[in-house]
Scaffold this active site. Structure first.
Site, PDB file in Angstrom:
ATOM      1  CG  HIS A  97      -1.728  -1.183   1.409  1.00  0.00           C
ATOM      2  ND1 HIS A  97      -2.865  -0.537   0.445  1.00  0.00           N
ATOM      3  CD2 HIS A  97      -1.646  -2.178   2.035  1.00  0.00           C
ATOM      4  CE1 HIS A  97      -3.308  -1.950   0.759  1.00  0.00           C
ATOM      5  NE2 HIS A  97      -2.872  -2.831   1.512  1.00  0.00           N
ATOM      6  CG  HIS A 107      -2.051  -9.622  -3.828  1.00  0.00           C
ATOM      7  ND1 HIS A 107      -3.157 -10.696  -4.908  1.00  0.00           N
ATOM      8  CD2 HIS A 107      -2.180 -11.096  -2.866  1.00  0.00           C
ATOM      9  CE1 HIS A 107      -3.031 -12.323  -5.042  1.00  0.00           C
ATOM     10  NE2 HIS A 107      -2.584 -12.050  -3.489  1.00  0.00           N
ATOM     11  CG  HIS A 144      -2.610  -5.662 -18.223  1.00  0.00           C
ATOM     12  ND1 HIS A 144      -3.142  -6.564 -18.321  1.00  0.00           N
ATOM     13  CD2 HIS A 144      -3.514  -4.971 -17.402  1.00  0.00           C
ATOM     14  CE1 HIS A 144      -4.142  -6.600 -16.828  1.00  0.00           C
ATOM     15  NE2 HIS A 144      -4.226  -5.889 -16.531  1.00  0.00           N
ATOM     16  CG  HIS A 174     -20.208  -6.676  -1.930  1.00  0.00           C
ATOM     17  ND1 HIS A 174     -19.325  -7.721  -2.358  1.00  0.00           N
ATOM     18  CD2 HIS A 174     -20.179  -5.630  -1.032  1.00  0.00           C
ATOM     19  CE1 HIS A 174     -18.386  -6.557  -1.620  1.00  0.00           C
ATOM     20  NE2 HIS A 174     -18.807  -5.254  -1.166  1.00  0.00           N
ATOM     21  N   GLY A 257      -5.733 -21.909  10.532  1.00  0.00           N
ATOM     22  CA  GLY A 257      -4.981 -21.912  11.442  1.00  0.00           C
ATOM     23  C   GLY A 257      -3.750 -21.178  11.874  1.00  0.00           C
ATOM     24  N   GLY A 258      -3.537 -20.295  10.797  1.00  0.00           N
ATOM     25  CA  GLY A 258      -2.075 -19.552  10.177  1.00  0.00           C
ATOM     26  C   GLY A 258      -2.065 -18.446  11.702  1.00  0.00           C
ATOM     27  NE  ARG A 259       2.691 -13.452  14.631  1.00  0.00           N
ATOM     28  CZ  ARG A 259       3.031 -11.864  13.807  1.00  0.00           C
ATOM     29  NH1 ARG A 259       3.524 -12.435  12.678  1.00  0.00           N
ATOM     30  NH2 ARG A 259       3.664 -11.444  14.392  1.00  0.00           N
TER      31      ARG A 259
END
Length: 303
Positions: A97, A107, A144, A174, A257-259
């Site tokens: 960011h 990302h 691209h 949405h 169950g990751g951090r």
């Protein structure tokens, strides 16, 4: 003999190092905080986060290698017969960011799964995408074009196929709008030839910095005011919505169950939500919706 799993882990750790070094050079000051973490169910990771810079408001570059007895539902959506099987997952995930509203958020994710079936099942996933707040045609074309170059050695239709997959995946149903201008996305790559598929994944990883770095260089010093900053923070709300509602990487991390701090480092440090807001017609803010948040072949034609 180096196993596929060890080769993937070595490549992704090296890529994490290279990306962090490049971002630190662009920032010109400071460095990443590194957290090494262990997952109680098996495995762990190496999280690196930079915050509060003049170029990057927040940048997180995470490596993880986790394993367990039950493959989470988010990872088995395309292969429902594997749900609940023992697995290993190795991945690199980053979200950047920038501070300047004219510099886009980005990302990138690359991941490798092994599921302990007989014979063993494996596949790759990943890609990279771009989320501008103010659009620039030259940036979109460069992004691209570099994505197309990353696909050049795989097969003739790879760029078109993975671009379309990206447009479909990074879509807020949405809101009836895409998250950004897309890039590449592939959720289940397994041609049967590990070396071929791994070479493609490495090409995608190696093209990330050439795709993103020049855009940041062009935009990081653009003058801006409170209007542009306000719009950036408003549009970051869409990023939050997507990551918490749709993103399968976020869901996999939480389900496995990751951090939590490492998983949610993808969220922007500052964001604004506003009720039923719309940009003024003909404004630079409206241009984002009218031109950049539309399905488009950015490599076709002069416009």
């Amino acid at each position: 003999m180096t196993t596929p799993r060890i080769a993937v882990e070595a490549y992704l750790k090296d890529l994490q190092d290279r990306i962090c070094q490049a971002l630190a050079a662009l920032e010109g000051a400071g460095g990443f905080r590194e957290d090494l973490w262990q997952r109680p169910q098996g495995g762990g990771g190496r999280t690196r986060v930079f915050t509060g810079g003049s170029v990057f408001e927040q940048a997180g570059v995470n490596f993880s290698h986790v394993f367990g007895e039950h493959l989470p539902p988010a990872a088995s959506k395309g292969r429902p017969g594997l749900a609940g099987s023992a697995f290993e997952a190795i991945g690199l995930s980053l979200v950047i960011h920038p501070r300047n509203p004219y510099a886009p958020t980005t990302h990138c994710n690359l991941r490798y799964f092994e599921v302990h079936t007989r014979p063993m099942t494996w596949w790759f996933g990943g890609g990279f995408d771009l989320t501008p707040y103010y659009g620039f045609r030259e940036d979109a074309r460069h992004w691209h074009a570099t994505a197309r170059d990353a696909c050049a050695g795989y097969d003739d239709g790879a760029y078109a196929r993975f671009k379309a997959w990206c447009d479909e995946y990074f879509f807020l149903k949405h809101r009836n709008e895409p998250r950004g201008i897309g890039g590449l996305f592939f959720d289940d790559i397994q041609s049967g030839d590990f070396a071929r598929d791994f070479a493609f994944v490495k090409a995608v990883g190696d093209h990330f910095l050439p795709a993103y770095g020049p855009i940041v260089e062009r935009r990081k010093d653009e003058p801006y005011g409170e209007r542009e900053r306000d719009f950036q923070l408003y549009r970051r709300g869409r990023y939050v919505e997507f990551n918490l509602v749709y993103d399968r990487g976020t869901l996999f991390g939480l389900q496995s169950g990751g951090r939590t701090e490492s998983i949610l480092m993808s969220l922007p440090p500052e964001v604004r939500f506003r009720y039923d807001w719309h940009p003024a017609p003909g404004s630079r803010e409206a241009e984002l919706y009218d031109i950049y948040l539309k399905p488009r072949d950015w490599l076709a034609g002069p416009d």
